[in-house]
Design a protein around this motif. Sequence first.
Motif, PDB file in Angstrom:
ATOM      1  N   ILE A 229     -15.346-187.928 103.782  1.00  0.00           N
ATOM      2  CA  ILE A 229     -16.197-187.575 104.742  1.00  0.00           C
ATOM      3  C   ILE A 229     -17.543-187.185 104.030  1.00  0.00           C
ATOM      4  CG2 ILE A 229     -16.718-185.669 106.475  1.00  0.00           C
ATOM      5  CD1 ILE A 229     -13.736-186.328 107.592  1.00  0.00           C
ATOM      6  N   LEU A 230     -18.502-187.635 104.712  1.00  0.00           N
ATOM      7  CA  LEU A 230     -19.858-187.339 104.199  1.00  0.00           C
ATOM      8  C   LEU A 230     -20.335-186.030 104.900  1.00  0.00           C
ATOM      9  CD1 LEU A 230     -22.120-188.500 102.255  1.00  0.00           C
ATOM     10  CD2 LEU A 230     -23.010-189.743 104.137  1.00  0.00           C
ATOM     11  N   TYR A 231     -21.132-185.125 104.014  1.00  0.00           N
ATOM     12  CA  TYR A 231     -21.552-183.950 104.724  1.00  0.00           C
ATOM     13  C   TYR A 231     -23.142-184.139 104.689  1.00  0.00           C
ATOM     14  CZ  TYR A 231     -17.241-181.139 104.872  1.00  0.00           C
ATOM     15  OH  TYR A 231     -16.399-180.580 105.147  1.00  0.00           O
ATOM     16  N   THR A 232     -23.732-183.967 105.555  1.00  0.00           N
ATOM     17  CA  THR A 232     -25.380-183.850 105.174  1.00  0.00           C
ATOM     18  C   THR A 232     -25.747-182.856 106.148  1.00  0.00           C
ATOM     19  OG1 THR A 232     -27.366-185.151 105.331  1.00  0.00           O
ATOM     20  CG2 THR A 232     -25.700-185.678 107.032  1.00  0.00           C
ATOM     21  N   GLU A 233     -27.214-182.279 105.489  1.00  0.00           N
ATOM     22  CA  GLU A 233     -27.768-181.402 106.457  1.00  0.00           C
ATOM     23  C   GLU A 233     -29.144-182.025 106.719  1.00  0.00           C
ATOM     24  OE1 GLU A 233     -28.134-177.351 105.079  1.00  0.00           O
ATOM     25  OE2 GLU A 233     -26.383-177.441 103.653  1.00  0.00           O
ATOM     26  N   ARG A 234     -29.223-183.276 106.482  1.00  0.00           N
ATOM     27  CA  ARG A 234     -30.270-183.684 106.873  1.00  0.00           C
ATOM     28  C   ARG A 234     -30.378-184.823 108.162  1.00  0.00           C
ATOM     29  NH1 ARG A 234     -33.684-183.756 102.774  1.00  0.00           N
ATOM     30  NH2 ARG A 234     -35.075-185.269 103.840  1.00  0.00           N
ATOM     31  N   PRO A 235     -31.169-184.416 109.206  1.00  0.00           N
ATOM     32  CA  PRO A 235     -30.958-185.546 110.241  1.00  0.00           C
ATOM     33  C   PRO A 235     -31.328-186.681 109.907  1.00  0.00           C
ATOM     34  CG  PRO A 235     -32.249-183.406 110.779  1.00  0.00           C
ATOM     35  CD  PRO A 235     -31.896-183.438 109.429  1.00  0.00           C
ATOM     36  N   PHE A 264     -16.789-195.341  99.687  1.00  0.00           N
ATOM     37  CA  PHE A 264     -17.065-194.624  98.352  1.00  0.00           C
ATOM     38  C   PHE A 264     -18.544-194.711  98.130  1.00  0.00           C
ATOM     39  CE2 PHE A 264     -16.968-195.212  93.701  1.00  0.00           C
ATOM     40  CZ  PHE A 264     -16.290-193.817  93.354  1.00  0.00           C
ATOM     41  N   PHE A 265     -19.294-195.659  98.339  1.00  0.00           N
ATOM     42  CA  PHE A 265     -20.412-195.875  97.848  1.00  0.00           C
ATOM     43  C   PHE A 265     -21.579-195.122  98.613  1.00  0.00           C
ATOM     44  CE2 PHE A 265     -18.408-199.241  95.599  1.00  0.00           C
ATOM     45  CZ  PHE A 265     -18.748-198.949  94.578  1.00  0.00           C
ATOM     46  N   SER A 266     -21.015-194.646  99.598  1.00  0.00           N
ATOM     47  CA  SER A 266     -22.300-193.711 100.714  1.00  0.00           C
ATOM     48  C   SER A 266     -22.612-192.746  99.920  1.00  0.00           C
ATOM     49  CB  SER A 266     -21.490-193.416 101.780  1.00  0.00           C
ATOM     50  OG  SER A 266     -20.757-194.732 102.608  1.00  0.00           O
ATOM     51  N   PHE A 267     -21.852-192.220  99.073  1.00  0.00           N
ATOM     52  CA  PHE A 267     -21.747-191.031  98.128  1.00  0.00           C
ATOM     53  C   PHE A 267     -22.831-191.221  97.275  1.00  0.00           C
ATOM     54  CE2 PHE A 267     -17.929-190.371 100.030  1.00  0.00           C
ATOM     55  CZ  PHE A 267     -17.703-189.159 100.698  1.00  0.00           C
ATOM     56  N   PHE A 268     -23.300-192.448  96.737  1.00  0.00           N
ATOM     57  CA  PHE A 268     -24.316-192.672  95.856  1.00  0.00           C
ATOM     58  C   PHE A 268     -25.764-192.942  96.637  1.00  0.00           C
ATOM     59  CE2 PHE A 268     -20.444-193.680  93.950  1.00  0.00           C
ATOM     60  CZ  PHE A 268     -20.482-192.988  92.682  1.00  0.00           C
ATOM     61  N   GLN A 269     -25.634-193.011  97.912  1.00  0.00           N
ATOM     62  CA  GLN A 269     -26.878-193.280  98.442  1.00  0.00           C
ATOM     63  C   GLN A 269     -27.564-192.075  98.707  1.00  0.00           C
ATOM     64  OE1 GLN A 269     -25.101-195.294 101.684  1.00  0.00           O
ATOM     65  NE2 GLN A 269     -25.129-197.213 100.769  1.00  0.00           N
ATOM     66  N   ALA A 391     -21.259-182.999  82.230  1.00  0.00           N
ATOM     67  CA  ALA A 391     -21.441-181.884  83.204  1.00  0.00           C
ATOM     68  C   ALA A 391     -22.646-182.330  83.841  1.00  0.00           C
ATOM     69  CB  ALA A 391     -21.616-180.671  82.765  1.00  0.00           C
ATOM     70  N   ILE A 392     -23.855-182.559  82.942  1.00  0.00           N
ATOM     71  CA  ILE A 392     -25.087-182.853  83.713  1.00  0.00           C
ATOM     72  C   ILE A 392     -24.970-184.083  84.435  1.00  0.00           C
ATOM     73  CG2 ILE A 392     -27.227-183.780  82.988  1.00  0.00           C
ATOM     74  CD1 ILE A 392     -27.382-181.673  80.781  1.00  0.00           C
ATOM     75  N   SER A 393     -24.162-185.457  84.009  1.00  0.00           N
ATOM     76  CA  SER A 393     -24.378-186.501  84.993  1.00  0.00           C
ATOM     77  C   SER A 393     -23.440-186.349  85.978  1.00  0.00           C
ATOM     78  CB  SER A 393     -23.849-187.435  83.909  1.00  0.00           C
ATOM     79  OG  SER A 393     -22.636-187.229  83.204  1.00  0.00           O
ATOM     80  N   SER A 394     -22.636-185.474  85.983  1.00  0.00           N
ATOM     81  CA  SER A 394     -21.709-184.971  87.221  1.00  0.00           C
ATOM     82  C   SER A 394     -22.688-184.629  88.250  1.00  0.00           C
ATOM     83  CB  SER A 394     -20.588-184.391  86.892  1.00  0.00           C
ATOM     84  OG  SER A 394     -20.922-182.791  86.965  1.00  0.00           O
ATOM     85  N   PHE A 395     -23.881-183.923  87.725  1.00  0.00           N
ATOM     86  CA  PHE A 395     -24.637-183.287  88.806  1.00  0.00           C
ATOM     87  C   PHE A 395     -25.774-184.300  89.450  1.00  0.00           C
ATOM     88  CE2 PHE A 395     -23.492-179.239  86.455  1.00  0.00           C
ATOM     89  CZ  PHE A 395     -22.669-178.845  87.549  1.00  0.00           C
ATOM     90  N   THR A 396     -25.917-185.485  89.005  1.00  0.00           N
ATOM     91  CA  THR A 396     -26.781-186.552  89.379  1.00  0.00           C
ATOM     92  C   THR A 396     -26.379-187.142  90.571  1.00  0.00           C
ATOM     93  OG1 THR A 396     -25.920-188.093  87.915  1.00  0.00           O
ATOM     94  CG2 THR A 396     -27.768-186.918  87.129  1.00  0.00           C
ATOM     95  N   ILE A 397     -24.771-187.114  90.596  1.00  0.00           N
ATOM     96  CA  ILE A 397     -24.347-187.811  91.956  1.00  0.00           C
ATOM     97  C   ILE A 397     -24.725-187.216  92.962  1.00  0.00           C
ATOM     98  CG2 ILE A 397     -22.125-188.337  93.136  1.00  0.00           C
ATOM     99  CD1 ILE A 397     -20.833-188.203  90.092  1.00  0.00           C
ATOM    100  N   ALA A 398     -25.089-187.911  94.206  1.00  0.00           N
ATOM    101  CA  ALA A 398     -25.989-187.306  95.387  1.00  0.00           C
ATOM    102  C   ALA A 398     -25.005-186.665  96.123  1.00  0.00           C
ATOM    103  CB  ALA A 398     -26.288-188.817  96.165  1.00  0.00           C
ATOM    104  N   SER A 399     -23.915-186.649  95.747  1.00  0.00           N
ATOM    105  CA  SER A 399     -22.825-185.771  96.891  1.00  0.00           C
ATOM    106  C   SER A 399     -22.110-184.662  96.024  1.00  0.00           C
ATOM    107  CB  SER A 399     -21.872-186.547  97.448  1.00  0.00           C
ATOM    108  OG  SER A 399     -20.596-185.856  97.753  1.00  0.00           O
ATOM    109  N   TYR A 400     -22.328-183.467  96.650  1.00  0.00           N
ATOM    110  CA  TYR A 400     -21.685-182.307  95.855  1.00  0.00           C
ATOM    111  C   TYR A 400     -20.180-182.519  95.823  1.00  0.00           C
ATOM    112  CZ  TYR A 400     -20.445-177.376  95.037  1.00  0.00           C
ATOM    113  OH  TYR A 400     -19.746-176.244  94.572  1.00  0.00           O
ATOM    114  N   GLU A 401     -19.714-182.937  96.939  1.00  0.00           N
ATOM    115  CA  GLU A 401     -18.187-182.965  96.889  1.00  0.00           C
ATOM    116  C   GLU A 401     -17.523-184.058  95.781  1.00  0.00           C
ATOM    117  OE1 GLU A 401     -19.932-183.353  99.761  1.00  0.00           O
ATOM    118  OE2 GLU A 401     -19.276-181.376 100.504  1.00  0.00           O
TER     119      GLU A 401
END
Lengths: 496, 377, 368
Positions: A229-235, A264-269, A391-401
């Motif tokens: 499930i994709l979380y977003t705080e952005r309208p 799966f790929f929604s998390f990269f957008q 660690a650094i490359s893991s933080f570049t993924i657009a989704s925290y989850e």
Amino acid sequence: MKKHLFKNEQSFDMDESSLESRINFLKESMGNTEDLFMLPISFRDRKGTIIYLSTIADSEKIQEGVLFPLIKYQDFNLHDIPFTAENNNRVDLQEAVNALLQGKAIVSMEGWDDIFSFNTAKDLSRSPNEPDNEKTVRGSHLGYVENLTTNIGYIRRGISSRHLQIRYFQTGQYTNTQTAMVYIEGIVNPSLVEKLTNRLQAVTTDMTFSPGYLEELIEDSPLSPFPHILYTERPDRTIAQLMEGRIALLTEGSSDAIILPVSFFSFFQATDDYNSRIIIGSVFRLLRVVSFLLTLLLPGLYIAIIAFHFEIIPTDILVVVKNSVDNIPYPPFIEAMIMAFTIELIREAGIRLPTPIGQTIGIVGGLIIGDAIISAGLVSNIMVIVIAMTAISSFTIASYELSNTVRILTFPIMVLAASFGFVGIIFSLMFIVGHLCKLESLGTPYFSPVAPFDVQGMKDAILRFPIWLLKFRPRDLLVKNRRRLYRPRRWEENEE
Amino acid sequence: MRKTIKRLIVSSVIPIFLTGCWDQRLLKEQKLISLVGYDMNSNGEVIASMAYPVRKGGVTTGTQSASSQSTILTTHGKTALDSLMHADLKISERIDISKAQVILFGEKIAKVGLYQVIDHIYRNPKGALGAKVAIVEGSTAEAVNLKQEEAEIIGRYYDEFLKSGRATGFYTNYNVQSVCPLLLKHTKDPLLPLLQIQPTQNRAVTVGMAMFNNEKMTGKLNIDESKMFILLDGSKKQKVSLLVRTNNHYKNRQKNYVVIEVLGTKPKTKLHVKNKSITADLSLKLYYRITEYPKNHLTTPMLLDELNKAIKENLTQLAQQTITKMQEANCDGFGIEEQIKVHHHKLWEKQYKNTALKNITIKPRLQLELTNSGIID
Amino acid sequence: MKNNNQMTKLQLITFIIQTQIGVAFLSLPFDIHKFAKGDSWISLLITGVVMQVLVFFYFILSNRFPKQDLFQILQSLLGRFVGKCLTLFYFAYFLLTGSTILILFVYIIKKWMLPYTPYWVILMLMCAVGIYIAIENLTVIARFYFIATIVLLVFIFVTPMAIKDGNIHYIMPIGHSGIWKILNGATHATLAWQGLELFLIVSPFVTASSKEKLKAVTLANILVTLLYTFLTFVCLIYFSGDEIMLMPQPVLYLLKSFSFTIIERPDIVIISLWIILVGTSFISYLYGASLAASFVIKKWKRQPFVYLTALFCFAFALFFNGEQEIEKLTKFTTNIGFIFLLAMPVFLLLISLLFKKQQRGNLNAKNY
């Protein structure tokens, strides 16, 4: 049938017409809570009371919207008074309790059967600001607030279409949290709506204070490490996802929208991809996919290489690596564990602390521990590079989850890599890919544009194709209307 | 039902990971041999000399990187691997030759045969097939022991040495893998780089190429001949520089010579059958430029023509000399027998199978074309 | 909603390819070279053509029973009892092939990468992955195979690099081994094509017209044939004849001799990737065997049989692992393969044509 969770549901027998007994009933129903306020009034010589919960009702609104008209229009019939407070309904006693809980003011008069409720709820929401964990460089900086109506308002403002549908559900039998399901009729696959409605209606809990709580109750395989499930705080992100034929869920009191079904790929957008130029957007998207793979595989690969197959790296590098690991007492797996554990500690500590202290932790953790751990000879400096890179490359993924998921998944890969080398890595990859193929989000394939393969979906998965080529919506959602656009660059033909 | 089975499987798989790592080969527990030299002593035993880097200094702190130094070990045994096993007895960690960069062979062992020495590399899945091979005149122990100062690790020194030699066109491009079919197969023979050690100067020197008949070394080519071989063979088509003597009569000796650089070649081998005997024509067209001409004044086309002729004569002679040497050594570096096999299969089976190279007449035919003479005339 | 147990044409192609390409292709040049020498690649082309004819037979057969899988066809054609017996035979054949795959896989892995790791550990890993995926329905398996096909691209892109170091003279003159040796080589190549028979099992679940199915399988067969031929060709020109005779896995040896600047030993990476190809073949046979078993014993669902089949393969592979036994087993499997890959479907087709039997009733293929 839903079972009710209330244990001591009482019913009162009483004389409904008397003001006294009504007030008593309401008091009893609210459990004599002390923020229940009663304001005695008189209207045309009749005694009456305005009742409200002082904590959530706005007393100014009551004064201006209810009290002043009552005093001003003494000659009028109660029904005809033009109250400025909105939503003046006639309710019965049972409804009055619910109305009170929503911050409404109740007006009851002696001798009148009708009870009036006025919407005088306090505006408890904060002003919107940019969500911290989904920052963008370009585009809208609007984020959701903790108020459902406002949030849906943002969406409505973005999609001014009569096809935008909103359905409310009450979830949580104590909390009575309002949950809204938002989708676009005509695009979304109706069976998905039906499925989600069924799942939401089946939810029986005492509370649902956040979408995350709901998520576990409605998703397909909650034990999978991958987020469904994709979380977003952005309208704006919500709107884009709705337009692809997905469904958004928003709950009262939470500034997150959850979107499902997702692949799966929604998390990269990221929203920025679409706001930047095509090639640049594509490169950054690719960077994120690569960093996903890097996070997943780098520690495992490093362990496998220095414990099993060191002949595959060039001799010049190998000598450097050998010099660095020669005096380390631990096998590489333990080394990696020490380092990865340290980094996770720093991350976890940094999140919970206020920003200035968090930064200190980062410096102490990153610089001091990192440097000391190398000079002490506990961990080799190459290993520090590897784990820090991970660690650094893991933080570049657009989704925290997803970025957390990936970092956790590196551990089993490290274990297998430390026992079988590359063979172990490949086996763990087979398990992971197999798992991804099995997963379904709301009945749609999770690993979608790749497997099952979908050319249209691929255009927006690993690379971001130009907008005029994204003619169709992804196939996996089985949307009603796949066509997204018709030749938007038609003008080219005219400008010859 | 499904879940219990799943749990059973999971719980039975977990112990595997706990018990460990059978094939683990920790980097820190291996001595990485970067250079191996094989030679033979008078008893027919294999002497292996190997060099491996050892870290200088003690524990490093984060910022300083450790430098390495090569340490040398010499052992002998009945076979190549046996001598390595003996080396294991003398070393603090396990030895590992999967990262060997260069393998040197002494002349003596090369004359006995190469394949038997490197068989253990072919057989080992981790064997260093990409290692370069070279032959050393004299003792390999000395070569491994060389106190050179150009590279940190001695293996790297030889690796770069051979690489640059290849780039300048001294030798053929063979490594352990690519030399294998030539050692085994009888229709083509390899030529490998030949080095000499000058202990006084702490240097290795290229002296030409070693010729092989199958896996046995049978002769040597000097540098000029090696270059000519490479041009005739077509394995290098550019950047080969040759010194050519064009005159004899100048007192100022420098003026007798010209240096040319080959810019491109078109080698072609043609076989002519006459009365069931085969003549091989090695025709070679060279495009070259002049890089040094001490006599100067190349002003007229006449002069150029004359020069071209002189160069051609000289080079043809060199080619002839090279071929004769190869025939003497019975080293079929051009793969002429292979050509016969392919194009005249029946004749090959009847007459030329495993034939000596002497039985085939080989004629070199050179054509030269000057493309430029540098930025001055 | 769409039926959950279906696959697309594209997935059919990758399914067939992944099932066929497994253990055998690493040693294919070596095996054929024993017979056909430098002309081995011609042998493979011939086998490919023969298999294409077989594909047509399969197609006609499946076309006559569009909604039934192999076991139901057996039952419709030969009656309940014989049909079930033959299904049992198929079950045994799938078990045998699955076990052979496992045995050869562990044999090669132990030889090339993990010489000291105990036999059963590697077996167990493979069986675990096999069960994990074969337990799912065909859709998931097909999705997995599609992703696994990326691995083949690695082989396709890496091996051509050998061509520039190759020596075309090694295979010259073309046809020097003589037609009989070439044909003999062709017959020994069939093990590499085993897996085609699974088309008859999955065919009713493909969402495509029968013509499209034919196209898909033909394409798969062409791709596989070309890949085999190409790999063999590259090996033949890279290694001399005497050399190839010394190398049971020439494809791996070929990769081992490469060296890139970043990865000096690509063979290690590629052997690891090859595991995926073996895995997919193994999964296919697990699937086939469990489907056959659940067809005979209707009481149980397919899933328990997946565990049983994998357990059997595991046990079988545990006891047959001597070098000589492996050779015998491979030969035996190839011969048995002839029956089930070629003879049986052709026989079924003949019966179907002779007695003019077509699908009747509503005995449709089921898939759990």
